[in-house]
Structure formats: C-alpha cells, structure tokens
Design an enzyme around this catalytic site. Sequence first.
Site, mmCIF file in Angstrom:
data_model
loop_
_atom_site.group_PDB
_atom_site.id
_atom_site.type_symbol
_atom_site.label_atom_id
_atom_site.label_comp_id
_atom_site.label_asym_id
_atom_site.label_seq_id
_atom_site.Cartn_x
_atom_site.Cartn_y
_atom_site.Cartn_z
ATOM 1 N N GLU A 197 0.824 -1.226 0.000
ATOM 2 C CA GLU A 197 0.000 0.000 0.000
ATOM 3 C C GLU A 197 0.854 1.270 0.000
ATOM 4 O O GLU A 197 0.590 2.216 0.747
ATOM 5 C CB GLU A 197 -0.959 -0.003 1.189
ATOM 6 C CG GLU A 197 -1.989 -1.114 1.103
ATOM 7 C CD GLU A 197 -3.046 -1.069 2.207
ATOM 8 O OE1 GLU A 197 -2.918 -0.242 3.135
ATOM 9 O OE2 GLU A 197 -3.997 -1.859 2.132
ATOM 10 N N GLU A 319 -5.501 -8.105 -0.995
ATOM 11 C CA GLU A 319 -6.275 -7.772 0.206
ATOM 12 C C GLU A 319 -7.680 -7.401 -0.233
ATOM 13 O O GLU A 319 -7.849 -6.462 -1.017
ATOM 14 C CB GLU A 319 -5.675 -6.597 0.994
ATOM 15 C CG GLU A 319 -4.514 -6.954 1.888
ATOM 16 C CD GLU A 319 -4.121 -5.799 2.818
ATOM 17 O OE1 GLU A 319 -5.038 -5.148 3.388
ATOM 18 O OE2 GLU A 319 -2.918 -5.539 2.953
#
Length: 530
Positions: A197, A319
């Site tokens: 991320e 995710e």
Amino acid sequence: MQIKKITTAIAICGTLIGFSGEVFAQNARIKIDLDRKIGEVDKKIYGNFVEHLGRCVYGGIYDPGNPLSDENGFRLDVLEAVQGLNVTLTRYPGGNFVSNYNWLDGVGPKEGRPTRLELAWNRLESNQFGTNEFMDYAKLMDTEPYFAVNLGTGTIQEAQHWVEYTNVESGPYYAELRKKHGYEKPHKITYWGLGNEMDGPWQMGHLNAEDYAKKAREAGKLMKLTDPSIRLVAAGSSNFYPGSNPMAWNKTVIDELKDVVDYLALHMYVGNVDDNYYAFVASPLVLEERTKLVSGIIDEAMSRADRGERDPIYIAWDEYNIWYRWRSSETMSGDIALEERYNLEDALVISSFLNAFIRNADVVKIANMAQLVNVIAPIFTNEDGLFLQTIYHPLSLFAKHAHGTSLDVFVDSEKYDTGSFALGLGEQKADLKDVPYLDVSATVLGDELIINVVNRHKDKAITTDILAIEGAFTGDFEVFEVNGPDIKAMNDFGVTNVDTKTKSIKGKGEKVTYAFPAHSFTMIKAKIKQ
C-alpha cells in the site's frame, strides 16, 4: 404477479426445485455455454493473509502454553479449521506491519529476538513468530507462501538478504545463517510483494508513484539476481479516499515496471456503513469495475513491453474483505484489534467477490482474503475454542470446488439501482445501475460444472431456468446452500445460525428449474456433456 409457496423440494425439466421460500411464476434464466470460455481459474485466487496484527498470529494460529496447542505452539483446533479452507496462497507478514519490519528480528534463537514497538497497529512485537515459524505453519496448512518485503523503512539490500536467507541453498552468508537456525534446505518462496500500500499516506515510508517505482525496480533487480525464479508483485492502488487518483498511481507503476513485475496488487475493503443492504451486497461490482480499468491499463502497457516469453502482468487482489465495524482508533490498535463479527449479508458479499474473481479469471490470478484468524477473519477464537464465522462457508466451498475454466454465463434476472452509497468508511462513493438480483459465475473441469449463485433479494426466492446450450446435464446435482434465518444472522461460540446445507437432486436434460432462496449463496455441482 402470482406467488406460491414451495412445498416440493425437487422437480426436473421445468418443474420447480427449491429448499424453501416464495417463488415467482416468471422465471429468471442462467445459460451455460461451454464454448464461451473466459480463462483458466488460477487456484491462487483462494488465498488468505497472515499479518502481525491483533490476535491473528499471537492468540490465533500461535498460542504457546495453551492446552489446545502442539509442542510448537500452533493451535491444533485452529489448524483444523484453516485446513478446511483449502488456502492455496498465504501472504505474510503484512500489511502495514511490514513497512517497519526487519525480518532479521524474527529469526534465530527465540531468547535472543528483540521486542520492538510496532508502529502500524500500536502494540509490542515480541518476534517470537517469524520467517521459519511461518514456513513450518505453511507446510501444515498445505499452502504456498507469499512474502512481502519492507519497501517503507526498509532497504533494497534487506529485501535481497531475505531472498538469500529463504531461497539460496548454501554458500552466501544469509543462506548459511538459515542453516545455522536449523533449516538445512531453502524454503524456496516463489511469490514476493514489493512493499504494501505504498500509495497510502498512512503507510510508513509512503512514496509517490515515481519514487516507489524506482525503489521497487531496484529491489526487484537485486532479488531476482539472487533467485531468478521468483515472481514479483508490485503495489498497486489502495487509496480510494476522496481526492486521491488511484488509476494515475496504477498507470505510473505499471508503465515503469512493465518489464519487471509479474503482478499488480490491488486492495479493497467494503462495509455496510449506512445499513443499506441492497447497496452493500452489490459492492463487489465496484471491485469488478476497478479490475476492468486496471486490465485496460495493463493491456496498453503490454503493447510496449519487452517481456520475452513471460506472461503479461496479471492482477493480484491480495487484500479484500468487509471491514467497517472495528475501524475506530480504539478498535484498530493494540492486542485486540479489527475483531469484526460477520453476519449473513457479509457472507453474501464474500461470495460475490469470489464470483467476480472467477468472471475475470483471464486477468485476476491471485486473491488473498484478509485475514485468517480473529482479525477480520473467517475463524474466531478464545482461549477454550473457536467458531466459524459466516464468511467461512463460501470461502471453503469455492476453494474446494470451483476450479478449471471460467465460463461467460448469460444471466437474465430482475435488476435494481443502488443510488449513491458509501463503499466504506471515508471511501469514494458508488452509484450502481441495473444490478441483477442473481450474481452468477461458473467453472467447468472435464465434465464437472460448478454454478455459483448469490440471490441478492432480501425477501424473495428467484425461480430460475438453468439451460445447457449445445449440451445436456447428465447426472445428479449436488446443491450446497449458505443461508440463515435473516440477513443479520451471525454465528458465535456454541451458536451456528449460518451454515452450509447440502442436497442431491436429479438433473438430467437441457433445462433444470431451481428456486434460489432469498438472501442465499448456492453452489450447484453438475455433470454436463457437450
């Protein structure tokens, strides 16, 4: 419209089949054409995720001293439940955690491992569970490991050393260090994520797209010089908050790394923030929209790439999940964090995520539901036992049965509009039109056909003609249904309101009619011959 109650469970060739509920005289249609192939379903879409966060590791899979644990500290009841999920690929060790993690803290004699202040989730990390403990557990799970390196505060050399430690048989320092730690043979980890991320300002060591791509390229270079067989996953978009530009990030990263990486990782969490059932159960369609946008960016970049005989870049949804209840400052930190309790509507959303991955099997080759135990997870423990959350059941069914070739299924059912709704806390909003009440995917392997159907209708069963085009169903159907008394039904310790029911029915011919119950996920396993 005439409504009648189902009183007979089974009928063939145009006669109603169903478990229970109300049905309509005007039938929906699902057409199965074996010639309309999307792509091969990669088994790695049935992955999961283990992060050093809350009670996922400590008090979850690893609980030394508990009577339910073995001599290595692994909870045996948890392991049995994990094995029931058939997890094919498990991502480790994070997540936000990895962006300030030095893998050397978690190897070697346990008495010498340092305790660190864990900054991502505001807890102490004992490092009693690390690389080798995870690999021991992965073997018990029968899962393939997928490691993420620290490209936040970490260096490209740290990443290279980790590959050397895990993958090189002997000779260099870190390979020999692994042997000193009791692991003579290398772990041979194939899949490596280049950070986590990194587009998110919340990430430790956050970079802009250009700087991230430079660091990822150089880390990947060193890692592949160490072991040319590894596969690299770049950090794609995770920041979909207002004011962000996630597709610009994706375009830059793909363009800069088009000759380097094998996958682009995308993340998405949804939640029923406004208690809007119909919008919530449609939210996986937004994931599908994002998949198609990124697939287009990849296609354009691949037209200019120099990849030799390698496959194009694929998408890794490494995710995804439902996460909105435990998202305050108090419930996102410490030893008990993100302990979301799931209900039936959550299970329907997970089922539709899996349908979306199958419908995009040509480009989605990895998916990891976050996470495995306790932390936004299908398995929930206390010191004395566990229970299976509602989302466990579709995850298990898909992983066990939905394999082979994805089919482009024709679906004709009633539709609805969501209006504008929040996908999750603080996220950009969505507004979906013509959402079909039936969400469908299908796979075929040999003569075995799997049809996966979510009936999004909260109150009504939907009677559906299932039609074999240019072929016929040739044997009995197995039917698996995940359902409960209402959309808010939950499981708990000693309480099972949502489970999987099974039934065998006759299914020969070109058409079978089935009533998919309200608020349900149904998997049909059939034999089909063209």
